[in-house]
Design a protein around this motif. Sequence first.
Motif, mmCIF file in Angstrom:
data_model
loop_
_atom_site.group_PDB
_atom_site.id
_atom_site.type_symbol
_atom_site.label_atom_id
_atom_site.label_comp_id
_atom_site.label_asym_id
_atom_site.label_seq_id
_atom_site.Cartn_x
_atom_site.Cartn_y
_atom_site.Cartn_z
ATOM 1 N N ARG A 12 0.830 -1.218 0.000
ATOM 2 C CA ARG A 12 0.000 0.000 0.000
ATOM 3 C C ARG A 12 0.860 1.262 0.000
ATOM 4 O O ARG A 12 0.499 2.258 -0.623
ATOM 5 N N ARG A 16 0.434 4.026 -2.893
ATOM 6 C CA ARG A 16 0.116 5.424 -2.591
ATOM 7 C C ARG A 16 1.203 6.369 -3.094
ATOM 8 O O ARG A 16 0.901 7.476 -3.545
ATOM 9 N N ARG A 19 0.787 6.619 -6.899
ATOM 10 C CA ARG A 19 -0.420 7.386 -7.196
ATOM 11 C C ARG A 19 -0.191 8.875 -6.921
ATOM 12 O O ARG A 19 -0.616 9.726 -7.691
ATOM 13 N N TYR A 20 0.480 9.188 -5.825
ATOM 14 C CA TYR A 20 0.788 10.588 -5.500
ATOM 15 C C TYR A 20 1.645 11.218 -6.608
ATOM 16 O O TYR A 20 1.506 12.403 -6.920
#
Length: 126
Positions: A12, A16, A19-20
Amino acid sequence: MAAGTSDLRVAREAERTARYLGRPTELVVDVGVAGLHRVLSRLDLLRRARAIVVAAGMDGALPSVVAGLVSAPVVAVPTSVGYGAAFGGLAPLLTMLNACAPGVAVVNIDNGYGAGHLAAQIAAPA
C-alpha cells in the motif's frame, strides 16, 4: 502486488507513492507463490502494466515468478514479516537479489516508498 496479507502495508505504501506521483495504480493482493493460480488469474492486468511492484516476505520468490511472466520491469520489495527463517526480511532480500528472471530491481527491506517512486519513474510518460 502483495504476496500475502502481511505484506499489504508495504504494498500500500508503494501504491500510494506511485499514485501521489501521478501514475494510475491497481493493488493486487494475496497472490503469493503458494497459490500460483491466483497470480495467473491476474495475468491480463499484469501484462498491461508499465511497471510492477511486488512486496513479498518469507522466501521472496514472487518477484522472479512475476518477472518471468511479464515484459514490464518488476520492482521487488522484501518485507520483514513472516515466520520461520526469514530473518526479518534478510532471506527474501537475498532471494530477490539473486533473481534469475531479467528485469528485476530490488529495493531495501520494507521500502514501499522507494519501490513506488522507482515504479512511478519507470512508468512516467515519455
